[in-house]
Every structure is written in structure tokens, then in C-alpha cells.
Design an enzyme around this catalytic site. Sequence first.
Site, PDB file in Angstrom:
ATOM      1  N   GLY A  47       0.818  -1.204   0.000  1.00 11.60           N
ATOM      2  CA  GLY A  47       0.000   0.000   0.000  1.00 11.60           C
ATOM      3  C   GLY A  47       0.846   1.245   0.000  1.00 11.60           C
ATOM      4  N   GLN A  52       2.603  10.243   1.553  1.00 14.39           N
ATOM      5  CA  GLN A  52       3.958   9.666   1.468  1.00 14.39           C
ATOM      6  C   GLN A  52       4.727  10.201   0.268  1.00 14.39           C
ATOM      7  OE1 GLN A  52       2.618   5.365   2.051  1.00 14.39           O
ATOM      8  NE2 GLN A  52       4.639   5.306   3.013  1.00 14.39           N
ATOM      9  N   CYS A  96       7.449   0.261   6.805  1.00 16.85           N
ATOM     10  CA  CYS A  96       6.862   1.347   6.023  1.00 16.85           C
ATOM     11  C   CYS A  96       7.887   1.883   5.030  1.00 16.85           C
ATOM     12  CB  CYS A  96       6.427   2.464   6.978  1.00 16.85           C
ATOM     13  SG  CYS A  96       5.597   3.826   6.174  1.00 16.85           S
ATOM     14  N   LEU A  97       7.410   2.211   3.823  1.00 15.08           N
ATOM     15  CA  LEU A  97       8.304   2.801   2.820  1.00 15.08           C
ATOM     16  C   LEU A  97       8.930   4.090   3.350  1.00 15.08           C
ATOM     17  CD1 LEU A  97       5.988   2.436  -0.299  1.00 15.08           C
ATOM     18  CD2 LEU A  97       7.965   1.011   0.274  1.00 15.08           C
ATOM     19  N   HIS A 138      -2.992   0.932   8.313  1.00 14.83           N
ATOM     20  CA  HIS A 138      -1.636   1.492   8.218  1.00 14.83           C
ATOM     21  C   HIS A 138      -1.631   2.696   7.259  1.00 14.83           C
ATOM     22  CE1 HIS A 138       2.906   1.064   7.813  1.00 14.83           C
ATOM     23  NE2 HIS A 138       2.596   1.822   6.782  1.00 14.83           N
ATOM     24  N   GLU A 139      -2.234   2.525   6.085  1.00 13.67           N
ATOM     25  CA  GLU A 139      -2.221   3.610   5.094  1.00 13.67           C
ATOM     26  C   GLU A 139      -3.067   4.792   5.551  1.00 13.67           C
ATOM     27  OE1 GLU A 139       0.030   3.441   3.093  1.00 13.67           O
ATOM     28  OE2 GLU A 139       0.386   1.288   3.092  1.00 13.67           O
ATOM     29  N   HIS A 142      -1.456   7.503   7.694  1.00 16.52           N
ATOM     30  CA  HIS A 142      -0.676   8.546   7.021  1.00 16.52           C
ATOM     31  C   HIS A 142      -1.525   9.802   6.773  1.00 16.52           C
ATOM     32  CE1 HIS A 142       3.059   6.413   6.283  1.00 16.52           C
ATOM     33  NE2 HIS A 142       2.418   5.381   5.776  1.00 16.52           N
TER      34      HIS A 142
END
Lengths: 165, 174
Positions: A47, A52, A96-97, A138-139, A142
Site C-alpha cells: 500500500g 507519502q 513502512c516505505l 496502516h495507510e 498517514h
Amino acid sequence: MAQLEILTFPDDRLKQVSTEVEIFDDSLHAFLKDLEETMDEGPPSVGIAAPQVGRFERIVLVDVSIKPKIPNHGRLILINPKIVAEQGQVVGREGCLSVPDFTGNVARAESIELEAKDAHGNTISFSMEGYEARAVQHEMDHLDGLLFLDHLVSRRDLFRRKKYK
Amino acid sequence: MKNWFMLTLIGQDRPGIVAGLTRALFENGCNLGEASMVRLGGMFTIMMMVETESDRTELITLTRPMEASTGIRVHIDEIEGALHSHIEPNYRFTVYGADQAGIVAETTETLARLRLNIINLETDVGGTDENPIYIMHIEGETKAKQEKIERALVELAKRKNIEIRVIPINTLIG
């Protein structure tokens, strides 16, 4: 199409709260394509959220279908997503990215009822559980300027108990 | 040039050990890396990466006042280690049962045969003096399939009359 730069912590912009999408036009669709390309061409992930890549609008992409044996709804574009109900709590490991080289244990709702808009502004809703529900939570964090680092539990907190004996 | 050292500390547990040690290191230009600090059997223990331009002798001199005043023992090794070299665990194991000799040896031998690399292992003894229970958590990485791991551990669990749980860790990157 373009691959967008991913912001990494401690970039303060990741703490910003994103605003709702109000106009579902070509510019939005072009951004969604770029966001998909960024997720597909970057390090493996399930995702990505618009903030981000520095666009502070309530948009997330989730796709857990690359993981074997996990129930999923395929590739989801979720705009202005809202969790309208949730149940249970389970600890799982996340990375996480935007937080390279660190993973940690995070408690999330086990199942959620989700409402969102699709790319054309139509209302869509899903019931999901487990890994996919975790990815959405999680997404969505953000969008409120939160990272999984804000929800870490200690190493000793137990994972869901499964007995194999 | 900066070098990494592994600092090992053991002392009778009391408040202020970490603060005292890390203040002394901070004031002398040391940078701290990854660390494990835990109370074991009433003793406080530290394993900590320390980066500094000083050599080993200078680092030992830094910690000597603390050793002299508190009876704490510090050991320092220069290491090859570096940051940003994490391995991601893909299994977690919980093992518990009546305390008996060999739980750790037999469990970890079984896991070693499955080519499991242990990344984190913690054990505790609970219960009472008369009836102690042993609890162990392991996180590790192996390419072995879950079914194969379970087969190996079921046999061990039966033989030792202990409970062993295998939990795959499916790390979510988002």
C-alpha cells in the site's frame, strides 16, 4: 506517468493532516496513475498513501493480492476513506516505505467496515479482516499524520495465539 | 576515525544505571547504536553499541569511575558490526513448560537443523521455587516451510511435555 519521490521520516511533512478530496477530475486521475506507478516500481509494498509522496489529500492505495493465501479485494483506490466499524484487536509486524530499515509490532483492529469514494467520486464500501484490514489502517494513519511508530507495542506483546500442538 | 565498540555491563540492579552510563558516554562524544538492556535475576545487564573516536583504553577509562563507585562491571570489545544490517524475522516461537534441563538446547538444536537464524531470544523463569515454569520467546529467519517446522517441533513438544507455538510473521510494508 511518473514515479514520485517517497518522503522518509524524520521529514516533518509526514506529520501533516491531509484534507478531503472534493474534485474528482483528470488531474486526480493522473495523480492516481503516478501513485500506482510509484507503488509498483518501488520497493515491494502492499500500500501507499498520498502524503507519502507529498500530496496531502486523503487518498490511499492498497493491494495485498501479491501476498499468497490472503483474502483480499484486489487493488483498492480509496479516497476519503472512513472506518465506520471495527472489531477485535491483533498484533502484527509492520514496516513502512517512509521508515526504512525498521519493523515493529503494532496492534490493529482485526476486522473493519470501510466506506470511501472511488476515483470517480462514487461511494464504495468493504468489509475486510486480517492482513488487508491492517494494510488499510496502516495507510489511513498517514492521512492523519501518523506512522506505525506511533502505535508500537513491545517485543514481548504476544501475537495472535495459534496452537499447533 | 570513528569505531564501533560493544559495551557489556553487569551490575546489581538499582535506579540510575542507564542514566549514569549514557551521560558519561554522551559527555565524551560517544554515539550510541542498537542496545539490549534488561534485568536478569536481580542483576541489570546492558549490551550496547557505542561509536567513538576514542580507542578501547579511553573508553574503559570513561566507565571506570562508575565501576569503582557502584561495583558495576563493564567490558568493552571493538567490533566489526555496523548499523542498518537488520534481518527480518519470519517466524516467532513461544515455548513454555515445567522448568527442566535442556529446553533451550533441544529447541534451538531443532531450529538450527531447520537453518533458523535466531534474531532475538528471551527467556524467563516464572512460577515458584517448588514449581518453576520456563518461558521462551524466539524470533528468527529461515526458508523452511511452516509444515516442516511444525512437524519437527510437535515431536519435541511431546518428548519434553512442553508447549510450543509457531507463529509466522508476515511483515506488512505499507
